[in-house]
Motif scaffolding. Structure first.
Motif, PDB file in Angstrom:
ATOM      1  N   LEU A 184      27.726  74.925 -19.197  1.00 19.06           N
ATOM      2  CA  LEU A 184      28.581  75.921 -20.362  1.00 19.06           C
ATOM      3  C   LEU A 184      27.915  77.016 -19.942  1.00 19.06           C
ATOM      4  O   LEU A 184      28.717  78.244 -19.996  1.00 19.06           O
ATOM      5  CB  LEU A 184      27.759  75.298 -21.666  1.00 19.06           C
ATOM      6  N   PRO A 185      26.847  77.252 -19.471  1.00 20.55           N
ATOM      7  CA  PRO A 185      26.234  78.641 -19.238  1.00 20.55           C
ATOM      8  C   PRO A 185      27.068  79.169 -17.991  1.00 20.55           C
ATOM      9  O   PRO A 185      27.230  80.359 -17.771  1.00 20.55           O
ATOM     10  CB  PRO A 185      24.788  78.565 -19.081  1.00 20.55           C
ATOM     11  N   VAL A 186      27.224  78.188 -16.872  1.00 23.68           N
ATOM     12  CA  VAL A 186      27.935  78.746 -15.654  1.00 23.68           C
ATOM     13  C   VAL A 186      29.459  79.192 -16.116  1.00 23.68           C
ATOM     14  O   VAL A 186      29.734  80.175 -15.524  1.00 23.68           O
ATOM     15  CB  VAL A 186      28.020  77.427 -14.785  1.00 23.68           C
ATOM     16  N   ALA A 187      30.044  78.501 -17.046  1.00 19.87           N
ATOM     17  CA  ALA A 187      31.370  78.687 -17.500  1.00 19.87           C
ATOM     18  C   ALA A 187      31.355  80.173 -18.272  1.00 19.87           C
ATOM     19  O   ALA A 187      32.255  80.844 -17.979  1.00 19.87           O
ATOM     20  CB  ALA A 187      31.879  77.781 -18.425  1.00 19.87           C
ATOM     21  N   TYR A 188      30.459  80.310 -19.110  1.00 16.63           N
ATOM     22  CA  TYR A 188      30.168  81.522 -19.842  1.00 16.63           C
ATOM     23  C   TYR A 188      30.114  82.850 -18.691  1.00 16.63           C
ATOM     24  O   TYR A 188      30.731  83.842 -18.954  1.00 16.63           O
ATOM     25  CB  TYR A 188      29.161  81.631 -20.521  1.00 16.63           C
ATOM     26  N   GLY A 189      29.216  82.749 -17.739  1.00 17.39           N
ATOM     27  CA  GLY A 189      28.790  83.425 -16.780  1.00 17.39           C
ATOM     28  C   GLY A 189      30.446  83.756 -16.039  1.00 17.39           C
ATOM     29  O   GLY A 189      30.604  85.010 -15.799  1.00 17.39           O
ATOM     30  N   ARG A 190      31.095  83.003 -15.578  1.00 21.22           N
ATOM     31  CA  ARG A 190      32.200  83.199 -15.052  1.00 21.22           C
ATOM     32  C   ARG A 190      33.140  83.783 -16.059  1.00 21.22           C
ATOM     33  O   ARG A 190      34.218  84.512 -15.426  1.00 21.22           O
ATOM     34  CB  ARG A 190      33.008  81.992 -14.464  1.00 21.22           C
ATOM     35  N   ALA A 216      37.181  70.809 -34.022  1.00 16.92           N
ATOM     36  CA  ALA A 216      35.858  70.788 -33.846  1.00 16.92           C
ATOM     37  C   ALA A 216      35.131  69.206 -33.419  1.00 16.92           C
ATOM     38  O   ALA A 216      34.300  68.889 -32.983  1.00 16.92           O
ATOM     39  CB  ALA A 216      34.945  71.395 -35.047  1.00 16.92           C
ATOM     40  N   GLU A 217      35.813  68.224 -34.248  1.00 19.50           N
ATOM     41  CA  GLU A 217      35.411  67.047 -34.347  1.00 19.50           C
ATOM     42  C   GLU A 217      35.876  66.164 -33.052  1.00 19.50           C
ATOM     43  O   GLU A 217      35.028  65.286 -32.585  1.00 19.50           O
ATOM     44  CB  GLU A 217      35.914  66.326 -35.530  1.00 19.50           C
ATOM     45  N   TYR A 218      37.056  66.708 -32.515  1.00 19.87           N
ATOM     46  CA  TYR A 218      37.553  65.792 -31.555  1.00 19.87           C
ATOM     47  C   TYR A 218      37.621  66.666 -29.965  1.00 19.87           C
ATOM     48  O   TYR A 218      38.095  65.853 -28.985  1.00 19.87           O
ATOM     49  CB  TYR A 218      38.863  65.269 -31.653  1.00 19.87           C
ATOM     50  N   ALA A 219      37.189  67.780 -30.080  1.00 24.94           N
ATOM     51  CA  ALA A 219      37.254  68.591 -28.877  1.00 24.94           C
ATOM     52  C   ALA A 219      36.004  69.709 -28.874  1.00 24.94           C
ATOM     53  O   ALA A 219      36.113  70.766 -28.865  1.00 24.94           O
ATOM     54  CB  ALA A 219      38.513  69.278 -28.650  1.00 24.94           C
ATOM     55  N   LYS A 220      34.728  69.088 -29.114  1.00 25.32           N
ATOM     56  CA  LYS A 220      33.644  69.811 -29.505  1.00 25.32           C
ATOM     57  C   LYS A 220      33.277  70.918 -28.269  1.00 25.32           C
ATOM     58  O   LYS A 220      33.147  72.175 -28.939  1.00 25.32           O
ATOM     59  CB  LYS A 220      32.420  69.023 -29.479  1.00 25.32           C
ATOM     60  N   THR A 221      33.499  70.722 -27.142  1.00 26.04           N
ATOM     61  CA  THR A 221      33.171  71.853 -26.286  1.00 26.04           C
ATOM     62  C   THR A 221      34.119  72.886 -26.334  1.00 26.04           C
ATOM     63  O   THR A 221      33.893  74.111 -26.269  1.00 26.04           O
ATOM     64  CB  THR A 221      33.082  71.483 -24.752  1.00 26.04           C
ATOM     65  N   TYR A 226      32.430  59.330 -16.057  1.00 19.96           N
ATOM     66  CA  TYR A 226      32.281  60.209 -17.175  1.00 19.96           C
ATOM     67  C   TYR A 226      31.128  61.169 -16.746  1.00 19.96           C
ATOM     68  O   TYR A 226      30.096  61.120 -15.680  1.00 19.96           O
ATOM     69  CB  TYR A 226      31.849  59.337 -18.510  1.00 19.96           C
ATOM     70  N   VAL A 227      31.113  62.256 -17.418  1.00 21.09           N
ATOM     71  CA  VAL A 227      30.179  63.327 -17.118  1.00 21.09           C
ATOM     72  C   VAL A 227      29.296  63.199 -18.195  1.00 21.09           C
ATOM     73  O   VAL A 227      29.496  63.178 -19.454  1.00 21.09           O
ATOM     74  CB  VAL A 227      30.891  64.868 -16.991  1.00 21.09           C
ATOM     75  N   SER A 228      27.918  63.246 -17.582  1.00 20.81           N
ATOM     76  CA  SER A 228      26.884  62.852 -18.545  1.00 20.81           C
ATOM     77  C   SER A 228      26.527  64.240 -19.542  1.00 20.81           C
ATOM     78  O   SER A 228      27.178  65.359 -19.183  1.00 20.81           O
ATOM     79  CB  SER A 228      25.562  62.796 -17.848  1.00 20.81           C
ATOM     80  N   LYS A 229      25.807  64.084 -20.445  1.00 20.44           N
ATOM     81  CA  LYS A 229      25.341  65.223 -21.479  1.00 20.44           C
ATOM     82  C   LYS A 229      24.865  66.253 -20.918  1.00 20.44           C
ATOM     83  O   LYS A 229      25.054  67.428 -21.133  1.00 20.44           O
ATOM     84  CB  LYS A 229      25.044  64.730 -22.791  1.00 20.44           C
ATOM     85  N   VAL A 230      23.726  65.878 -20.082  1.00 14.13           N
ATOM     86  CA  VAL A 230      23.104  66.742 -19.176  1.00 14.13           C
ATOM     87  C   VAL A 230      23.804  67.760 -18.404  1.00 14.13           C
ATOM     88  O   VAL A 230      23.697  68.964 -18.369  1.00 14.13           O
ATOM     89  CB  VAL A 230      21.972  66.033 -18.465  1.00 14.13           C
ATOM     90  N   LYS A 231      24.974  67.154 -17.547  1.00 19.66           N
ATOM     91  CA  LYS A 231      25.697  67.724 -16.931  1.00 19.66           C
ATOM     92  C   LYS A 231      26.749  68.778 -17.508  1.00 19.66           C
ATOM     93  O   LYS A 231      27.045  69.745 -17.417  1.00 19.66           O
ATOM     94  CB  LYS A 231      26.780  67.105 -15.970  1.00 19.66           C
ATOM     95  N   LYS A 232      27.108  68.208 -18.828  1.00 26.04           N
ATOM     96  CA  LYS A 232      27.902  68.872 -19.504  1.00 26.04           C
ATOM     97  C   LYS A 232      27.280  70.535 -20.075  1.00 26.04           C
ATOM     98  O   LYS A 232      27.823  71.535 -20.002  1.00 26.04           O
ATOM     99  CB  LYS A 232      28.367  68.388 -20.897  1.00 26.04           C
ATOM    100  N   LEU A 233      26.113  70.207 -20.659  1.00 21.10           N
ATOM    101  CA  LEU A 233      25.281  71.222 -20.974  1.00 21.10           C
ATOM    102  C   LEU A 233      24.843  72.193 -19.725  1.00 21.10           C
ATOM    103  O   LEU A 233      24.833  73.526 -20.042  1.00 21.10           O
ATOM    104  CB  LEU A 233      23.726  70.824 -21.573  1.00 21.10           C
ATOM    105  N   TRP A 245      37.374  77.938 -18.788  1.00 22.12           N
ATOM    106  CA  TRP A 245      36.199  77.686 -17.432  1.00 22.12           C
ATOM    107  C   TRP A 245      35.532  76.342 -17.963  1.00 22.12           C
ATOM    108  O   TRP A 245      35.370  75.625 -16.970  1.00 22.12           O
ATOM    109  CB  TRP A 245      35.132  79.093 -17.506  1.00 22.12           C
ATOM    110  N   ALA A 246      34.942  76.254 -19.009  1.00 21.35           N
ATOM    111  CA  ALA A 246      34.397  75.072 -19.461  1.00 21.35           C
ATOM    112  C   ALA A 246      35.257  73.763 -19.506  1.00 21.35           C
ATOM    113  O   ALA A 246      34.742  72.897 -18.676  1.00 21.35           O
ATOM    114  CB  ALA A 246      33.973  75.215 -20.970  1.00 21.35           C
TER     115      ALA A 246
END
Length: 424
Positions: free
Chosen positions: A402-408, A138-143, A392-399, A366-367
């Motif tokens: 996530l819903p795209v990954a969940y949909g897939r 959880a601390e080092y691989a949050k997503t 690096y991927v910005s936090k906005v792009k990461k967020l 997927w994420a």
């Protein structure tokens, strides 16, 4: 179960000054998890279906009419084939697939099993060990950790245990004490791994993984191969061609797929062969590792390391000195375009098979895939300057991903097959 639990609490090495309670509560080993400087693999791989030369390392998947069989897309530009490298990886894949097949046969056979005797207090200690692994993840691989919460409790705990072991192994050559690590230290770590698989864990993290490998059809060879990747980092700083680099990528990243897929599980409706699933699980690991390499060119060069195919550098009119000088030229841009294209080919092959995993395991994969692939886009956005600019991927792009990954993750293998038939 009783035998496994007894093994978990039998001979544990406890440093002087610590009692057994302190040892099992995690005080035997508590490294500082710094940002690692070597190209860290991403601890998440999926099942894919492909017959690309390097993704399948020589294996010809069964053509059952439900998948598109493609010719080699990611071959070495020189057309050379390192038979020994491919065969080495291929043999490990077949061994892992055989374990899974054997477990499936046993599960399909009705056997009268007597209830296990549980040693009092053991389940509590084991549960605490798994919880600690989850905290590290959880601390080092949050997503990725967030995605594992969708898995069944047993599967997510097992994935946490694998993640922690991989991170500890990586720390040996890139952690605070990396300068003191010798080949003999890695030999001792491998002996400890063998003890772990034999049910003789040294500490709480070992105990969690020891329990995991007793529950799932996980073979020891991918773990040993990851240690071999650490040995390679101690003695090798150049790679003559992509075949050599591919083997390194397998050691430090592709191995994670062979460790993880038996835990993540394959969707019941999947028609892919077991061999093709485990063989192609390498594709995402290779893609992630190649992305790490391309992102960290400048950082590695400052440490005297070049993880790029020497023959392809020469073909592009470049040398080690050009990499060390860190100047972006047209030659460098053209070279990088080809390297990025290769990495994307592996991602494309990986993407085709994520749906072969059990549904509960798809979201974190997927994420990881979607987010990691965007690093390549960022390298391009930086005008291929991976010498002084870190992609690096910005936090906005990461967020947003996530819903795209969940949909897939909700798309089943059956839906993909039906879609392919309609397109055909």
């Amino acid at each position: 179960m009783a035998v496994a639990l007894l093994r978990l609490i039998s001979p544990v090495e406890i440093p002087s000054g610590l009692n057994s309670s302190e040892a099992i509560r995690g005080k035997v080993w508590s490294p500082k998890y710094d940002n690692l400087h070597r190209k860290k693999p991403t601890w998440s791989l999926c099942s894919v279906y492909t017959d690309s030369k390097y993704a399948c390392v020589g294996f010809e998947p069964e053509n059952n009419g439900n998948f598109l069989i493609r010719s080699s897309l990611v071959a070495n530009p020189a057309g050379e084939v390192a038979i020994s490298s491919e065969q080495k990886v291929y043999d490990v894949v077949l061994k892992q697939a055989a374990l899974v097949k054997d477990q499936r046969r046993k599960m399909n056979t009705l056997i009268d099993v007597k209830p296990d005797m549980v040693v009092p207090g053991t389940l509590y200690l084991l549960r605490e060990a798994y919880d600690r692994c989850g905290e590290v993840c959880a601390e080092y691989a949050k997503t990725f950790y967030l995605g594992t919460l969708l898995m069944t409790p047993e599967r997510r705990r097992a994935i946490w245990a694998i993640y922690v072991w991989c991170r500890r192994t990586d720390e040996l050559v890139d952690g605070p004490n990396a300068s003191h690590i010798t080949p003999s230290a890695l030999d001792r770590w491998e002996t400890r791994l063998e003890d772990l698989f034999a049910g003789r864990p040294y500490d709480m993290f070992d105990a969690a993984l020891s329990d995991t490998v007793s529950r799932f059809p996980v073979d020891i060879q991918p773990f040993k191969d990851m240690i071999e990747g650490m040995r390679m980092d101690l003695k090798k700083s150049r790679y003559n061609n992509f075949d050599e680099l591919y083997l390194y990528c397998y050691y430090v990243a592709g191995t994670v797929g062979l460790m993880s897929v038996p835990v993540m599980g394959i969707a019941p409706e999947s028609l892919a062969t077991t061999e093709s699933v485990y063989n192609a699980a390498l594709a995402l690991g290779i893609a992630n590792q190649l992305t790490n390499i391309l992102r960290d060119v400048g950082e590695d060069a400052r440490r005297g390391r070049i993880y790029l195919p020497q023959d392809e550098l020469a073909q592009a009119g470049l040398s080690d000195e050009d990499v060390f000088n860190g100047k972006v030229t047209d030659k460098w841009r053209n070279f990088m375009k080809k390297q990025i294209k290769r990495a994307r080919m592996f991602f494309e092959e990986a993407e085709k098979g994520v749906t072969e995993l059990s549904q509960a395991s798809r979201w974190p994969v997927w994420a990881s895939l979607l987010l990691y692939r965007q690093i390549l886009d960022e390298i391009e956005a930086n005008d291929y300057n991976n010498f002084t600019k870190r992609a690096y991927v910005s936090k906005v792009k990461k967020l947003a991903a996530l819903p795209v990954a969940y949909g897939r993750s909700l798309i089943s293998p059956l839906s993909v097959r039906q879609s392919s038939v309609l397109k055909a």
